[in-house]
Design a protein around this motif. Structure first.
Motif: not given
Length: 676
Positions: A103, A138, A173, A175, A349, A351
């Motif tokens: 990712i 995301g 970000y 996700f 999550y 990040s």
């Protein structure tokens, strides 16, 4: 495949109330201190009487606020019955990709080239990053570290209304790494679900439900399953937030009412005034904005659906201090009967962060920036340096049209900006379409009929046409009669020059036009409506060079001048005129490509199996089977594409930004190899 009829219905609930109050009342007071000052000298009896009137007024305001709901309901009929034509998969649970390294790599590549946007809000603009599509799924947040304007750094709090150049941005970000799956069915127990507010409809191929706004933001996707465990995707969907008056606003109104009621039980005026000092200061702004919201509703409550949609959206935006989304309503349609609907919500999550420069879109020198005053919530105009030209006094945003000095504003008003006088002149009940010259412009009226005004007031062409296109000193107009389009050419005095035409195609330079007569003959007229080429038994077409036309009376095309002089025979399948004034043609006999001069003679000796027009001084051609090369304007090979690059699979961009994508390599318009 069956069509999907969509029924759109708008539901709007807002109780409107009004009461008349004396000038020293709560309703007429701008601040708490003014309200207290107006009541301090009153006797306890007079104060009680005033308070009872204020309580009645606030009761109405609070009742209206509690019953305010803004939302849309979309109904769907998906069609289909799960037969063999419907695509199904065996149901499998949605999985989350949780490999952080992959990712992170994808995220870093996706934000290689960042662009940003700017919302001009006085006194300080707001900046946002335009994220690439590839990083969806995301949550992305952006922190602007350094702002650049004309080569200098500008503090974030001092941007003002100037159009900034770029900014250093840190993107985070977020996700999902763990998913929660909610199971909905016709007999699901909503009371046991803290993430679903209610199931409004679960019948056949339609499902409607609502959920808290915060939970909706975490939704990753849906899966619908039939009774025999087959998976199907939704064929129609919609969602719209239910917007209500903010809870803190309701709390302040309730608190104020309670204090007023307690004050009416006191026997001493000074004690009552002391108690009233606890009224929240901001409640005086709250009730004014709520009343303004009521007034604004009346501007569109009887409007057509499409205007009501934009009206409600604008209302929510204009009154965001007192309105907020409470829950989200979701409607889904499916091609077959749904037994179970799974809603996937992100539970945990992880990040990653990345820092990069984001570039802002430069504005033309004659661009004028619509800005909003953050206090009054009204709009004005500034130049690109941030200098205010028109103070913020307009309820709706002013949108510049095609770089002109004209602006359109909802619902249908146009304005002309006199820059020297810093004056905005309203052109009532008209919507600006296009500027023709320094005096004349095309407008639409409230019934969507087109016309032409001189100096924004004098009617040149009456407002009775469905379309108008300028051709030099004349006009191509279209008017529908009994459902059939009638096209004509009019002069500058609105007098007919040519009537009953099947079609009119205006050249890009708007100085001539191709016309097709009722008997399907085609000709060319100049800007005064005179024939340069009288209608003939062939089809004509413009090229990128307005001085050249294509003509055909059969299968293949030829090239002719705008005066009707043929330059070539009708022997080409396709004809392209590039910006460098070379003509690329595909022969209709051997299907080979050649380059011609503007007079139709050969420009480059030889021919090619495939070719693209010149961009600058380079063109990509296929010199032999499977071998590509870039040539110059003498036909000399400048760059040969190695066979290892593979086949040409795509062409992206246009003009100088063109990219030729081969299977293993990419080349720019001048033949320079780029990374794939």
């Amino acid at each position: 495949m069956s069509k999907i009829p969509i029924l759109i219905s708008c539901v709007f609930l807002l109780l409107l109330g009004h009461s008349c109050q004396p000038s020293d009342s709560f309703e007429e007071s701008a601040t708490l201190s003014e309200y207290l000052q107006n009541n301090t000298s009153k006797s306890i009896e007079a104060l009680h009487t005033a308070l009872e009137s204020d309580i009645a007024y606030l009761d109405t305001v609070l009742g209206d606020a509690e019953n305010t709901q803004l939302y849309f309901s979309f109904g769907f009929s998906a069609g289909g019955n799960g037969n063999d034509e419907t695509d199904f998969d065996i149901a499998a649970p949605l999985e989350v990709r949780n490999i952080k390294d992959s990712i992170a790599l994808a995220f870093a590549e996706d934000i290689e080239d960042l662009s940003m946007g700017q919302d001009f809000i006085h006194p300080n603009s707001e900046l946002h990053v335009d994220y690439p599509d590839a990083v969806d799924g995301g949550i992305i947040t952006a922190d602007f570290d350094t702002i650049f304007f004309e080569g200098k750094t500008v503090p974030l709090k001092a941007i003002g209304l100037q159009n900034v150049d770029s900014a250093m941005v840190t993107l985070k970000y977020l996700f999902p790494t763990e998913i929660e799956r909610l199971e909905l069915s016709s007999d699901a127990d909503v009371a046991s679900m803290d993430k679903i507010t209610e199931i409004d409809l679960f019948k056949g191929n339609e499902v409607e439900f609502s959920m808290p706004q915060l939970q909706y933001q975490k939704v990753l996707g849906y899966q619908a399953v039939t009774a025999d465990n087959r998976l199907m995707d939704h064929t129609a969907s919609s969602s719209f937030p239910l917007t209500v008056v903010r809870h803190e606003v309701l709390d302040r109104l309730t608190r104020t009412l309670d204090l007023m009621k307690q004050a009416t039980d006191l026997k001493s005026a000074p004690e009552a005034i002391a108690l009233l000092q606890q009224i929240p200061e901001t409640v005086f702004e709250d009730h004014v904005m709520l009343n303004q919201m009521k007034a604004d509703v009346k501007t569109f409550e009887d409007a057509p659906v499409e205007e009501m949609i934009s009206g409600i959206k604008q209302l929510i935006e204009d009154h965001h201090q007192v309105l907020a989304p409470e829950k989200q309503s979701i409607s889904l349609g499916f091609p077959a009967t749904v037994a179970t609907l799974y809603v996937y919500i992100a539970k945990e999550y992880d990040s990653i962060s990345k820092r990069n420069i984001a570039h802002n879109s430069p504005l033309e020198a004659n661009t004028f920036i619509p800005y909003m005053d953050s206090i009054t919530q009204k709009y004005g105009l500034a130049d690109t340096k941030g200098n205010v030209l028109i103070a913020a006094r307009f309820k709706n945003e002013l949108l510049q049209v095609d770089g002109s000095n004209y602006f359109n504003s909802y619902p249908r008003n146009s304005y002309f900006l006199n820059v020297d006088k810093k004056e905005l002149i309203e052109i009532q009940h008209k919507s600006f379409v296009k500027k023709m010259d320094e005096e004349r412009s095309i407008f639409k009226d409230s019934l969507d009929y087109w016309g032409v005004l001189k100096n924004n007031t004098e009617v040149v062409l009456p407002f009775q046409f469905d379309n108008i296109e300028p051709i030099g000193n004349s006009f191509a107009v279209m008017k529908s009669l009994r459902g059939r389009a009638r096209r004509s050419i009019l002069n500058a005095k609105a007098e007919p020059l040519i009537e009953n035409l099947r079609d009119v195609t205006v050249a890009d330079n708007e100085n001539m036009a191709l016309v097709e007569t009722k008997d399907r003959k085609m000709g060319l007229i100049d800007g005064d409506g005179n024939y340069k080429i009288t209608p003939q038994e062939y089809a004509l077409g413009f090229t990128e060079n307005n001085s050249l036309l294509t003509y055909t009376s059969g299968r293949y095309k030829g090239l002719m001048t705008a005066d009707g002089q043929p330059l070539t025979e009708e022997k080409y399948r396709e004809i392209y005129v590039d910006e460098g004034n070379y003509i690329l043609v595909e022969d209709g006999t051997d299907f080979m490509f050649k380059f011609l001069q503007l007079d139709g003679t050969s420009a480059i000796p030889g021919q090619y199996e495939d070719a693209f027009s010149f961009i600058g001084d380079r063109a990509l051609v296929a010199v032999e089977d499977g071998v590509w090369a870039f040539i110059d304007k003498q036909g000399t090979i400048v760059t040969k594409i190695p066979e290892s690059a593979g086949d040409l699979i795509d062409i992206k961009g246009e003009n100088e930004e063109t990219r030729y994508v081969f299977r293993k390599n990419t080349y720019d318009a001048q033949g320079k190899a780029l990374q794939n």
